[in-house]
Design an enzyme around this catalytic site. Structure first.
Site, PDB file in Angstrom:
ATOM      1  N   ASN A  67      79.023 -13.219 -49.408  1.00  0.00           N
ATOM      2  CA  ASN A  67      78.913 -12.739 -50.780  1.00  0.00           C
ATOM      3  C   ASN A  67      79.224 -11.256 -50.939  1.00  0.00           C
ATOM      4  O   ASN A  67      79.445 -10.785 -52.035  1.00  0.00           O
ATOM      5  CB  ASN A  67      77.510 -13.012 -51.320  1.00  0.00           C
ATOM      6  CG  ASN A  67      76.418 -12.517 -50.409  1.00  0.00           C
ATOM      7  OD1 ASN A  67      76.392 -12.836 -49.220  1.00  0.00           O
ATOM      8  ND2 ASN A  67      75.513 -11.716 -50.929  1.00  0.00           N
TER       9      ASN A  67
ATOM     10  N   CYS B 120      71.086  -8.930 -54.992  1.00  0.00           N
ATOM     11  CA  CYS B 120      69.697  -9.174 -54.607  1.00  0.00           C
ATOM     12  C   CYS B 120      69.130  -8.020 -53.812  1.00  0.00           C
ATOM     13  O   CYS B 120      67.940  -7.983 -53.546  1.00  0.00           O
ATOM     14  CB  CYS B 120      69.591 -10.441 -53.767  1.00  0.00           C
ATOM     15  SG  CYS B 120      70.267 -11.849 -54.596  1.00  0.00           S
TER      16      CYS B 120
ATOM     17  N   THR C  28      68.669 -20.639 -53.460  1.00  0.00           N
ATOM     18  CA  THR C  28      67.614 -20.192 -52.548  1.00  0.00           C
ATOM     19  C   THR C  28      66.675 -21.349 -52.201  1.00  0.00           C
ATOM     20  O   THR C  28      66.306 -21.538 -51.038  1.00  0.00           O
ATOM     21  CB  THR C  28      66.823 -19.029 -53.195  1.00  0.00           C
ATOM     22  OG1 THR C  28      67.734 -17.955 -53.450  1.00  0.00           O
ATOM     23  CG2 THR C  28      65.697 -18.546 -52.302  1.00  0.00           C
TER      24      THR C  28
ATOM     25  N   SER D 191      74.828 -23.413 -55.680  1.00  0.00           N
ATOM     26  CA  SER D 191      74.097 -22.859 -56.820  1.00  0.00           C
ATOM     27  C   SER D 191      74.967 -22.922 -58.065  1.00  0.00           C
ATOM     28  O   SER D 191      76.183 -22.695 -57.988  1.00  0.00           O
ATOM     29  CB  SER D 191      73.733 -21.403 -56.501  1.00  0.00           C
ATOM     30  OG  SER D 191      73.135 -20.803 -57.619  1.00  0.00           O
ATOM     31  N   GLY D 192      74.341 -23.202 -59.206  1.00  0.00           N
ATOM     32  CA  GLY D 192      75.108 -23.349 -60.444  1.00  0.00           C
ATOM     33  C   GLY D 192      75.650 -22.050 -61.015  1.00  0.00           C
ATOM     34  O   GLY D 192      76.786 -21.991 -61.488  1.00  0.00           O
ATOM     35  N   HIS D 193      74.833 -20.984 -60.946  1.00  0.00           N
ATOM     36  CA  HIS D 193      75.193 -19.795 -61.742  1.00  0.00           C
ATOM     37  C   HIS D 193      76.345 -18.988 -61.184  1.00  0.00           C
ATOM     38  O   HIS D 193      76.773 -18.003 -61.794  1.00  0.00           O
ATOM     39  CB  HIS D 193      73.963 -18.918 -62.007  1.00  0.00           C
ATOM     40  CG  HIS D 193      73.454 -18.130 -60.846  1.00  0.00           C
ATOM     41  ND1 HIS D 193      73.664 -16.773 -60.742  1.00  0.00           N
ATOM     42  CD2 HIS D 193      72.740 -18.479 -59.758  1.00  0.00           C
ATOM     43  CE1 HIS D 193      73.081 -16.333 -59.630  1.00  0.00           C
ATOM     44  NE2 HIS D 193      72.511 -17.352 -59.018  1.00  0.00           N
TER      45      HIS D 193
ATOM     46  N   THR E 226      59.476 -32.557 -63.044  1.00  0.00           N
ATOM     47  CA  THR E 226      60.391 -33.120 -64.048  1.00  0.00           C
ATOM     48  C   THR E 226      61.748 -32.438 -63.956  1.00  0.00           C
ATOM     49  O   THR E 226      61.827 -31.212 -63.887  1.00  0.00           O
ATOM     50  CB  THR E 226      59.784 -32.955 -65.461  1.00  0.00           C
ATOM     51  OG1 THR E 226      58.527 -33.628 -65.471  1.00  0.00           O
ATOM     52  CG2 THR E 226      60.688 -33.547 -66.530  1.00  0.00           C
TER      53      THR E 226
ATOM     54  N   GLN F  64      78.739 -19.202 -52.207  1.00  0.00           N
ATOM     55  CA  GLN F  64      79.921 -18.423 -52.622  1.00  0.00           C
ATOM     56  C   GLN F  64      81.234 -19.161 -52.350  1.00  0.00           C
ATOM     57  O   GLN F  64      82.293 -18.696 -52.746  1.00  0.00           O
ATOM     58  CB  GLN F  64      79.942 -17.063 -51.920  1.00  0.00           C
ATOM     59  CG  GLN F  64      78.808 -16.135 -52.302  1.00  0.00           C
ATOM     60  CD  GLN F  64      78.897 -15.591 -53.725  1.00  0.00           C
ATOM     61  OE1 GLN F  64      79.938 -15.653 -54.362  1.00  0.00           O
ATOM     62  NE2 GLN F  64      77.788 -15.069 -54.222  1.00  0.00           N
TER      63      GLN F  64
HETATM   64  N1  PLP Z   1      73.517 -17.563 -50.847  1.00  0.00           N
HETATM   65  C1  PLP Z   1      74.501 -16.727 -51.212  1.00  0.00           C
HETATM   66  C2  PLP Z   1      75.654 -16.504 -50.285  1.00  0.00           C
HETATM   67  C3  PLP Z   1      74.446 -16.063 -52.444  1.00  0.00           C
HETATM   68  O1  PLP Z   1      75.409 -15.214 -52.790  1.00  0.00           O
HETATM   69  C4  PLP Z   1      73.332 -16.300 -53.286  1.00  0.00           C
HETATM   70  C5  PLP Z   1      73.196 -15.588 -54.570  1.00  0.00           C
HETATM   71  O2  PLP Z   1      73.579 -14.439 -54.707  1.00  0.00           O
HETATM   72  C6  PLP Z   1      72.350 -17.208 -52.864  1.00  0.00           C
HETATM   73  C7  PLP Z   1      72.473 -17.814 -51.636  1.00  0.00           C
HETATM   74  C8  PLP Z   1      71.144 -17.500 -53.707  1.00  0.00           C
HETATM   75  O3  PLP Z   1      71.470 -18.353 -54.783  1.00  0.00           O
HETATM   76  P1  PLP Z   1      70.481 -18.411 -56.058  1.00  0.00           P
HETATM   77  O4  PLP Z   1      70.686 -17.139 -56.815  1.00  0.00           O
HETATM   78  O5  PLP Z   1      70.924 -19.612 -56.831  1.00  0.00           O
HETATM   79  O6  PLP Z   1      69.119 -18.565 -55.530  1.00  0.00           O
END
Ligand code: PLP
Length: 375
Positions: A148, A322, A70, A198-200, A236, A178
């Site tokens: 997503n 989300c 994000t 994004s890492g997670h 940091t 994604q």
């Molecule tokens: N963009 C997409 C297509 C996503 O699926 C997500 C997370 O679900 C994000 C952005 C946001 O990533 P983050 O959770 O690392 O902020």
């Protein structure tokens, strides 16, 4: 436990967790410190940067670490749109993640005009719609690589080509959150100026992301401070998260083809099972990548079905994690019937899933849907 909600988040890979733990407890220096511990920490960040750059087919100097996908997306969109002397028109799609949609909404409040390209019934965005939308005052095109909620892939290569031809000064941002570790990322071929990741979603911890910024692209940062990340993202560095993200990228890049094939087998098993046992189910979108499958079970409210699956230790999602409880804007844009939106499940795979996970889901679905359709 049968976790099939990997588009929401993934478990941290053992290699990434081990490295993060070592960095937290042993190599815990501040990369800005000039002593040995600081130099060691700085080296860890630069090693991770090389791994992230490698999976993005970029130069390490083009990678800025952020706190999440994000933040990467906010940095790119605000940065591109607030350049002086540029236009006030943004193009995006109606199927973007909230990270993009709410950021362009904010810019709309500041006087920007936004064109939202609409998907067809399969969840695809058309190249000719983009061609028509581009104007002399277009400042930014921002779109995702892979969706997503339904797993469609956007034609980013064609988008980039047309944008740069028709509006050479406009910048191109791709949300590849994604797509990372699933599809090859090709910033140069796609004419991308920014790419968010994004890492997670790929086996790193939550709270780490990165933004590819094409060499030579000048934008203002979102925050001001100590000058870390060449001033683009002061504060940091989250060294343990950065190290883990780098490690996850290294492992996932090495296994990308093999993992894709594994997930394809699981997806095929799922769709064959659905065809055999739930011929009345309806797919939403074309799942161009096998990692995300969206399917409606008419007559079965997804929120209730989710709870029944949970009782069987099966975890899926009713849409974007989300958008908790809110009807999916992606399915609505695809003009899916309200009743089908209400009964939609998103099933999302990681390479760690097994055939047993798929079978457990199918069995739990059989019990759950029979119960709800009888009620
Ligand atoms: N963009 C997409 C297509 C996503 O699926 C997500 C997370 O679900 C994000 C952005 C946001 O990533 P983050 O959770 O690392 O902020």
């Amino acid at each position: 436990m049968h976790y099939l909600d990997h588009a929401a988040t993934t478990a941290v890979l053992p290699e990434a967790a081990a490295l993060a733990c070592q960095v937290m407890t042993e190599q815990f220096g501040n990369p800005s410190s000039v002593h040995k511990m600081g130099i060691e920490a700085s080296g860890i960040v630069e090693t991770a940067r090389r791994h992230v750059a490698a999976i993005l087919n970029a130069a390490p100097s083009e990678i800025t670490f952020t706190s999440c996908g994000t933040e990467a997306t906010n940095t790119a969109i605000f940065g591109a749109c607030r350049r002086r002397g540029q236009g006030k028109h943004i193009i995006t799609t109606a199927i973007e993640h909230a990270a993009t949609l709410n950021t362009v909404h904010k810019l709309e409040q500041e006087g920007f005009e936004v064109t939202y390209l609409q998907p067809d019934a399969d969840g695809h965005i058309s190249v000719s719609d983009l061609r028509e939308a581009i104007r002399p005052d277009t400042v930014l095109l921002t779109c995702m690589l892979a969706n997503n909620e339904v797993g469609t892939v956007l034609p980013v290569k064609e988008f980039g080509k047309i944008l740069k031809k028709k509006a050479p000064k406009a910048l191109f941002h791709i949300d590849a959150v994604q797509g990372l570790a699933r599809l090859p990322i090709k910033p140069k071929l796609w004419n991308a100026d920014f790419i968010s990741v994004s890492g997670h979603k790929i086996g790193a911890p939550k709270g780490i992301g990165a933004l590819y910024i094409k060499k030579g692209t000048r934008i203002a940062p979102l925050m001001y401070g100590g000058g870390q990340e060449r001033g683009m993202r002061p504060g940091t560095e989250a060294v343990p998260n950065i190290a883990a993200f780098g490690e996850a990228c290294r492992v996932r890049l090495e296994q990308m083809d093999e993992n894709y094939a594994k997930v394809q087998v699981l997806c095929d098993r799922l769709t064959a099972g659905i065809a055999a046992r739930f011929s009345w189910a309806k797919y939403n979108g074309k799942h161009d990548i096998p990692h995300v499958v969206n399917v409606s079970f008419p007559g079965c409210k997804s929120e209730v079905l989710l709870r029944i699956l949970e009782m069987h230790d099966v975890y899926v999602s009713s849409g974007s994690a989300c958008s908790k409880g809110k009807a999916s804007h992606v399915l609505a844009a695809m003009k899916v019937d309200h009743a089908d939106i209400d009964s939609a499940l998103r099933i999302s795979f990681a390479p760690s899933n097994t055939e047993e996970d798929v079978d457990a889901l199918l069995d739990a679905l059989e019990e759950g849907t029979a119960r709800l359709r009888r009620a």
